[in-house]
Structure formats: structure tokens, C-alpha cells
Write a protein that holds these residues in place. Structure first.
Motif, PDB file in Angstrom:
ATOM      1  N   ASN A   5       0.856  -1.179   0.000  1.00 48.68           N
ATOM      2  CA  ASN A   5       0.000   0.000   0.000  1.00 48.68           C
ATOM      3  C   ASN A   5       0.898   1.237   0.000  1.00 48.68           C
ATOM      4  N   SER A   6       0.318   2.418   0.085  1.00 49.90           N
ATOM      5  CA  SER A   6       1.116   3.639  -0.033  1.00 49.90           C
ATOM      6  C   SER A   6       2.082   3.806   1.137  1.00 49.90           C
ATOM      7  N   THR A   7       1.699   3.406   2.339  1.00 46.81           N
ATOM      8  CA  THR A   7       2.591   3.527   3.492  1.00 46.81           C
ATOM      9  C   THR A   7       3.808   2.625   3.333  1.00 46.81           C
ATOM     10  N   ILE A   8       3.587   1.426   2.861  1.00 45.16           N
ATOM     11  CA  ILE A   8       4.687   0.484   2.653  1.00 45.16           C
ATOM     12  C   ILE A   8       5.631   1.003   1.571  1.00 45.16           C
ATOM     13  N   LEU A   9       5.086   1.505   0.486  1.00 46.00           N
ATOM     14  CA  LEU A   9       5.923   1.999  -0.605  1.00 46.00           C
ATOM     15  C   LEU A   9       6.693   3.254  -0.205  1.00 46.00           C
ATOM     16  N   LYS A  10       6.076   4.143   0.570  1.00 48.35           N
ATOM     17  CA  LYS A  10       6.791   5.343   1.042  1.00 48.35           C
ATOM     18  C   LYS A  10       7.940   4.965   1.957  1.00 48.35           C
ATOM     19  N   THR A  11       7.695   4.049   2.878  1.00 50.87           N
ATOM     20  CA  THR A  11       8.752   3.607   3.784  1.00 50.87           C
ATOM     21  C   THR A  11       9.857   2.903   3.018  1.00 50.87           C
ATOM     22  N   ALA A  12       9.496   2.060   2.066  1.00 54.16           N
ATOM     23  CA  ALA A  12      10.496   1.365   1.246  1.00 54.16           C
ATOM     24  C   ALA A  12      11.318   2.362   0.437  1.00 54.16           C
ATOM     25  N   ALA A  13      10.675   3.399  -0.079  1.00 53.63           N
ATOM     26  CA  ALA A  13      11.396   4.414  -0.854  1.00 53.63           C
ATOM     27  C   ALA A  13      12.394   5.165   0.021  1.00 53.63           C
ATOM     28  N   LYS A  14      11.985   5.529   1.241  1.00 54.76           N
ATOM     29  CA  LYS A  14      12.889   6.242   2.148  1.00 54.76           C
ATOM     30  C   LYS A  14      14.079   5.381   2.534  1.00 54.76           C
ATOM     31  N   VAL A  15      13.812   4.133   2.904  1.00 50.89           N
ATOM     32  CA  VAL A  15      14.883   3.242   3.347  1.00 50.89           C
ATOM     33  C   VAL A  15      15.825   2.931   2.193  1.00 50.89           C
ATOM     34  N   SER A  16      15.302   2.657   1.034  1.00 54.97           N
ATOM     35  CA  SER A  16      16.163   2.340  -0.108  1.00 54.97           C
ATOM     36  C   SER A  16      16.966   3.556  -0.554  1.00 54.97           C
TER      37      SER A  16
END
Length: 98
Positions: A5-16
């Protein structure tokens, strides 16, 4: 069924982005800094463009290989048991050990 979902993708984008930015900075800053024929603005744009390009490619690879790992039932149930922030961190760091 959607795993992201959008929260998972935002967190993944920040961490990556954090994982790839130190590598690009370590390699890219000396290359861009010592490049002849470019002024400071062009060097900054070149570095920023390379950083975002490599980050986007890294994020796509993380998502792709994480999606492939979801074929295993054990991985799938372990992933679904986590909350959204932990899922995002898992997706964003999926290629970390490679």
C-alpha cells in the motif's frame, strides 16, 4: 491481493534511498567533482540525476525480488504478520544482503 500500500511503498522508498545514497555519494562525488568542463550547477544536476536514477533502479529491483520471494509460503506469512512500517523496511532493504 496487493502486498503493497502507499505507506509500505513510502517507507520502502525512504529506506532504499538511504541505502543507495551513501554508495552513490561515495563513488559519485569524486567523479563529478573532478569532471572538467562543468560548472558547479551542472555538477550538482549531474550528481542529483545519477542519484535519483540509481535509487529508482534499486527500488524497482528491491520490489521485484521481494515480490518473487513471496512465492514461498513461509516468507509470505511472515511478511503479512508485520505492520506497515516493518513491511516497508523489509521491502526497501530486500537486496541488502546480496
Amino acid at each position: 491481493m496487493s502486498y503493497y500500500n502507499s505507506t509500505i511503498l513510502k517507507t520502502a522508498a525512504k529506506v532504499s534511498f538511504l541505502h543507495i545514497s551513501w554508495l552513490v555519494a561515495l563513488i559519485g562525488i569524486p567523479i563529478v567533482f573532478f569532471r572538467d568542463g562543468l560548472d558547479l550547477v551542472e555538477k550538482a544536476l549531474l550528481f542529483s540525476g545519477l542519484l535519483f536514477f540509481f535509487w529508482f533502479v534499486y527500488l524497482l529491483f528491491c520490489i521485484t525480488f521481494h515480490r518473487l520471494s513471496m512465492r514461498n509460503e513461509h516468507n509470505k506469512f511472515g511478511y503479512l504478520a508485520k505492520d506497515d512500517l516493518e513491511k516497508g523496511k523489509e521491502v526497501g532493504t530486500h537486496l541488502e544482503g546480496w
